[in-house]
Design an enzyme around this catalytic site. Structure first.
Site, short mmCIF file in Angstrom:
data_model
loop_
_atom_site.label_atom_id
_atom_site.label_comp_id
_atom_site.label_asym_id
_atom_site.label_seq_id
_atom_site.Cartn_x
_atom_site.Cartn_y
_atom_site.Cartn_z
CG ASP A 127 -1.89 -1.16 1.23
OD1 ASP A 127 -2.23 -1.64 0.14
OD2 ASP A 127 -2.29 -1.60 2.32
CG ASP A 129 -0.45 2.04 4.21
OD1 ASP A 129 0.57 1.33 4.30
OD2 ASP A 129 -1.57 1.66 4.57
CG MET A 169 -5.83 -4.55 -3.18
SD MET A 169 -4.80 -5.94 -2.61
CE MET A 169 -6.07 -7.14 -2.22
N GLY A 185 -1.67 5.78 -18.51
CA GLY A 185 -2.43 6.79 -19.24
C GLY A 185 -3.92 6.74 -18.96
NE ARG A 243 -18.73 -4.85 -21.33
CZ ARG A 243 -19.71 -4.44 -22.14
NH1 ARG A 243 -20.05 -3.16 -22.16
NH2 ARG A 243 -20.31 -5.29 -22.94
CB VAL A 250 -3.80 -10.64 -9.14
CG1 VAL A 250 -4.29 -9.24 -9.51
CG2 VAL A 250 -2.75 -11.09 -10.13
#
Length: 322
Positions: A127, A129, A169, A185, A243, A250
């Site tokens: 993360d 963080d 995530m 992009g 979608r 993963v």
């Protein structure tokens, strides 16, 4: 100090194994005994401790996850659980512990430190963080994984003229979304550190299609909502039928990229050096390409994490998507 332990706690991250390898190799090189503590603090309380030799960390530098396994433990947050873990350390003669993990892992390490067990923390989380470090172990690999996934999704988006909403995530941080979004992009990036409206996203999508754009990518950090929520908004307020892809776990797996292998190795080696000097209650990191050392209290402070770079990356991506 003659004996040290090493554990991985919380969510696994690519690069944890290189860090464990470095701790073990450096400790043995310095004449110390080193013990692996399996399944984090939960395993510590259960006595899942094993002496490690060089052969135990051979051929693991390229492997994702953690050979020590990991777990989350509510019991270790209690006084009873902490004392139970300390009893296990005392039984094995372990005087110091290297803890590899995120915020919760650091808080457990601080409790051990306060109760007389020397602890050094290494930032192991995808993360990014953790305060006091520019990069955490596993972050670069996660960004690489997301970037490759988005590149593949864009192929389908181009072929079918789809809009894709991709959820990544990051917990309460937007680092993965910002870095991967700029690298791929993406037309829109939503992160907790930056205020972005869904109306602005829809306006940008519409302008893109009006000038002939055939597909779009929207990246959403889990800290601001789900990909399905953003996709529903698009469906309800336009004629587009987006979608959704939730990349999920993963992002936490896979072979660590060279940066994470080197970062884990540098920090793991330095952690042993600090324990040998009698240091404790310290969190290691990397700032401006130099190893940084901070007290756990600094890491836990609300104002020590600089999110400017994250918001700047998202802003650049917005500017370039016009």
């Amino acid at each position: 100090m003659k004996k040290i332990g090493v554990l991985t706690s919380g969510g696994d991250a690519p690069g944890m194994n290189p860090a464990v390898r470095a701790v073990v190799k450096k400790a043995i090189y310095e004449g110390l005994e080193v013990y692996g503590i399996y399944r984090g603090y939960e395993g510590l309380m259960e006595g899942a401790v094993k002496k490690l030799e060089l052969k135990d960390v051979g051929d693991i530098i390229h492997r994702g996850g953690t050979i020590l396994q990991s777990a989350r433990s509510d019991k270790f947050k209690t006084e009873e659980g902490q004392l139970q873990g300390i009893d296990v350390l005392i039984q094995h003669g372990i005087e110091g512990v290297v803890v590899i993990g995120g915020d919760g892992s650091y808080r457990g390490a601080q409790k051990l430190h306060q109760k007389g067990i020397a602890t050094i923390g290494l930032p192991g989380t995808i993360d990014n963080d953790i305060n006091g470090t520019d990069y955490t172990i596993g972050f670069s690999t996660a960004v690489n994984t997301v970037t490759e996934a988005v590149d593949r999704i864009r192929d389908t988006a181009t072929s079918h003229e789809y809009t894709f909403v991709i959820e990544v995530m990051g917990r309460d941080a937007g680092d993965i979304a910002a870095w991967a979004g700029l690298a791929t992009g993406a037309e829109s990036i939503f992160i907790p550190e930056r205020g972005s409206s869904k109306e602005e996203m829809l306006e940008r999508l519409t302008k893109g299609f009006q000038r002939g754009k055939k597909h779009s990518i929207v990246i959403v950090a889990e800290g601001v909502g789900t990909g399905n929520e953003f996709a529903d908004y698009i469906r309800e307020n336009s004629h587009y039928q987006p979608r959704v892809t939730v990349l999920g776990y993963v992002q936490r797996g896979g072979t660590p990229v060279p940066f994470d292998r080197i970062l884990g190795t540098r920090l793991g080696t330095h952690a042993v050096e600090l324990l040998m000097k009698g240091e404790s209650g310290k969190a290691l990191g990397m700032q401006k390409n130099e190893i940084s050392v901070h007290d756990f209290d600094y890491v836990f402070s609300d104002d020590s994490k600089d999110s400017n770079i994250v918001t700047k990356l998202a802003d650049i991506s917005t500017e370039l998507s016009l």
